[in-house]
Structure formats: structure tokens, C-alpha cells
Design an enzyme around this catalytic site. Structure first.
Site, short mmCIF file in Angstrom:
data_model
loop_
_atom_site.label_atom_id
_atom_site.label_comp_id
_atom_site.label_asym_id
_atom_site.label_seq_id
_atom_site.Cartn_x
_atom_site.Cartn_y
_atom_site.Cartn_z
N LYS A 201 -5.43 -2.28 -5.19
CA LYS A 201 -5.20 -0.96 -5.80
C LYS A 201 -6.49 -0.38 -6.39
O LYS A 201 -7.42 -1.11 -6.74
CB LYS A 201 -4.06 -1.04 -6.80
CG LYS A 201 -2.73 -1.20 -6.02
CD LYS A 201 -1.49 -1.11 -6.82
CE LYS A 201 -0.30 -1.21 -5.85
NZ LYS A 201 0.96 -1.47 -6.52
N ARG A 241 2.64 -9.82 -5.14
CA ARG A 241 2.68 -9.10 -3.86
C ARG A 241 1.25 -8.91 -3.39
O ARG A 241 0.43 -8.37 -4.14
CB ARG A 241 3.38 -7.76 -4.09
CG ARG A 241 3.63 -6.92 -2.86
CD ARG A 241 4.40 -5.65 -3.25
NE ARG A 241 4.70 -4.83 -2.09
CZ ARG A 241 3.87 -3.94 -1.56
NH1 ARG A 241 2.69 -3.76 -2.09
NH2 ARG A 241 4.24 -3.23 -0.51
N1 HH2 Z 1 3.08 -1.33 -4.46
C1 HH2 Z 1 3.11 -0.63 -3.31
C2 HH2 Z 1 4.28 -0.59 -2.54
N2 HH2 Z 1 5.38 -1.27 -2.91
N3 HH2 Z 1 6.48 -2.68 -4.44
C3 HH2 Z 1 6.49 -3.39 -5.58
N4 HH2 Z 1 7.57 -4.07 -5.95
N5 HH2 Z 1 5.36 -3.45 -6.39
C4 HH2 Z 1 4.23 -2.77 -6.07
O1 HH2 Z 1 3.26 -2.82 -6.86
C5 HH2 Z 1 4.19 -2.01 -4.86
C6 HH2 Z 1 5.37 -1.98 -4.05
C7 HH2 Z 1 1.88 0.09 -2.85
O2 HH2 Z 1 1.10 -0.73 -2.01
P1 HH2 Z 1 1.13 -0.71 -0.42
O3 HH2 Z 1 2.49 -1.05 0.10
O4 HH2 Z 1 0.06 -1.57 0.11
O5 HH2 Z 1 0.72 0.77 -0.03
P2 HH2 Z 1 1.54 2.02 0.49
O6 HH2 Z 1 2.56 2.37 -0.53
O7 HH2 Z 1 0.49 3.08 0.66
O8 HH2 Z 1 2.20 1.66 1.80
#
Ligand code: HH2
Length: 268
Positions: A201, A241
Site C-alpha cells: 500500500k 493479506r
Molecule cells: N485491501 C485491498 C483489497 N481487499 N480486503 C481486506 N480484508 N483487507 C484489505 O486491506 C484489503 C482487502 C486492496 O488491495 P488489492 O486487492 O491488492 O488492490 P485492489 O483493490 O486495487 O484490487
């Protein structure tokens, strides 16, 4: 007990760190299996980016992205679905997902109906606007109170497995994110297992670079991600995660390894 690792699998063209990389179903399934082989306890399949300013995806398209991937992976590893849409949640559970990862914390009743686990994540605002001006009187207590209420309601509605997640980066400044990591015990003390997702992040790029240097790009945040996961694990997270599963599994093993009482004082 060792903390668990949730591997991130974004079947999207626009996720903030790996958009487009796993958009093809065959590539996504291969990457999911790879993460399972590296020790992921759960593979988190998402079909809609939640990055700041991301465009919403309609339900049919989100199902088209995630359902075949969930179906292929669920035979080999536990699968969660990262969605806030009840229809996508139902289709993914029918395909084998057993955990709803819900960044809006609105699907508790759906999880109860489907008889699956639920992750309630905290977010201030919505992805379109959440980073505009995050503000809290006390971020740790506000996040805790919100999650405790949501999680308690879901448990009362019959969800047996309820996780809480502070939502690192979702309507939070770098200082808010660091406060939540540092004071994670306040969330752990609710008794609900805590999931933390700090991986790659943007606040990590800003903090790890130091004040005089430009922020680290998304591809250069692996070490900072591992440091943040380690802080979360030391402070009691039951699951982290992560995009980079192998080093995160190593961190979880090091933090969670029981130490025999006889080893104390016995040298290095
Ligand atoms: N962060 C993201 C997405 N889902 N779920 C939980 N439980 N906790 C988190 O911190 C979280 C999440 C954002 O990261 P990412 O999936 O890599 O990116 P994007 O939302 O752009 O697909």
C-alpha cells in the site's frame, strides 16, 4: 497457533499493484495454485479493484471474472471472495468459496444465509473519495467500535466465523495506518480474530523512503510490506493479506514459533 496468510489474487485489469497481471483466467488459476504451494492458507479472489478512485464493475462482469477462478482453486485451497455484492458472493460460494471478504462490512446477513465465514473491514467513505480527507478523533477506538458492532451483529445473526480488519489504506492517512498497526492489540482484545492487509500500500512507499526521498513505487515495497506484516503479526494479527506469499509465510512462522521455556537464557 501460527497466524494464517491470505494470498491476494486480483482478477482485474486495474488493481493498484498488479492490475492486468492475472486478468486471464488461466494465469489467475496458476498464480493461485502457486500461492497455495508457497503456503497461503487462503487465496482471496477479487474481481473489482477498490483502489482510490477505482471504477465500479457490474455484477455480471465481476462474476465472469471470479467464478471460474474460484471453482478451479477451491478444489485445492481455501478460497475467499473479495466482493461487496451479494450476487457475486452467492455465485462464488456456489463455486466453492467459504469466506466472504467484505471491504464494505455490509454482507454479514448474506454470510449467515450462505453459512460461510465473513471478514468485516473498516473503510471511511467509499473508494471514490476515501483518500480525499480522512479524519478521526481517535482512529484506533473508532475503528474498533465500528468493527465490534458489525462483528457482534453478524455473530448474533448466526455467522460462526467472523473476522475483523482495520482496512489499512481505506480512508486513512499514513499516520492513521501506522497507529492501527502499532495499536492492533486494541482490536485483538475484542476477541474477534484480526486480519490485516497492508501489502504494497502507498503509505509504505512514503514512510519507508524516508522524508528526503521520493516515495517508493509499488514494485519496490516488498520489504516494507514484510515489515508491516511482521508488526501486525507481533501485535496479534491472526491472518495477514499479502501479494508476496512466500516471505510472509516465513514471517508468520518466525513470529508464531513456540519457544520452549528451557530455551530461555540458553544463548543464541
Ligand atoms: N485491501 C485491498 C483489497 N481487499 N480486503 C481486506 N480484508 N483487507 C484489505 O486491506 C484489503 C482487502 C486492496 O488491495 P488489492 O486487492 O491488492 O488492490 P485492489 O483493490 O486495487 O484490487
Amino acid at each position: 497457533m501460527l497466524a494464517q496468510v491470505m494470498g491476494v489474487l486480483n482478477v482485474t485489469p486495474d488493481s493498484f499493484s498488479d492490475g492486468g497481471r492475472w486478468f486471464d483466467h488461466r494465469a489467475a488459476i496458476a498464480h493461485g495454485l502457486d500461492m497455495a504451494a508457497q503456503g497461503a492458507d487462503v487465496v482471496d479472489v477479487g474481481g473489482e479493484s477498490t483502489r482510490p478512485g477505482a471504477r465500479p464493475v457490474d455484477e455480471m462482469e465481476e462474476c465472469r471474472r471470479v467464478v471460474p477462478v474460484v471453482e478451479a482453486l477451491a478444489r485445492r485451497v481455501r478460497v475467499s471472495v473479495d466482493t461487496s455484492k451479494p450476487g457475486v458472493a452467492k455465485a462464488a460460494v456456489a463455486a466453492g468459496a467459504t469466506l466472504l471478504n467484505d471491504v464494505t462490512a455490509t454482507l454479514g446477513a448474506v454470510a449467515a444465509d450462505l453459512g460461510v465465514g465473513w471478514v468485516a473491514m473498516h473503510m471511511q467513505g467509499s473508494p471514490a473519495t476515501m483518500q480525499a480527507c480522512p479524519s478521526y478523533a481517535d482512529v484506533v477506538l473508532e475503528v474498533r467500535d465500528y468493527l465490534e458492532e458489525r462483528a457482534g451483529a453478524a455473530r448474533a445473526a448466526g455467522v460462526a466465523e467472523v473476522w475483523i480488519d482495520p482496512g489499512i489504506g481505506f480512508g486513512k492517512t499514513p499516520a492513521h495506518n501506522l497507529a492501527l498497526l502499532r495499536h492492533l492489540r486494541v482490536l485483538v482484545d475484542t476477541g474477534f480474530p484480526v486480519l490485516v492487509g497492508a501489502s504494497r500500500k502507498s503509505f509504505l512507499g512514503r514512510v519507508a523512503a524516508g522524508p528526503a526521498e521520493p516515495a517508493l513505487g509499488v514494485g519496490d515495497r516488498r520489504e516494507a510490506s514484510l515489515a508491516a506484516a511482521t508488526v501486525a503479526l507481533v501485535n496479534g494479527a491472526a491472518m495477514v493479506r499479502a501479494h508476496d506469499v512466500a516471505p510472509t509465510v516465513q514471517a508468520a512462522r518466525i513470529v508464531g514459533q513456540p519457544v520452549a521455556p528451557a530455551a530461555r537464557g540458553a544463548g543464541r
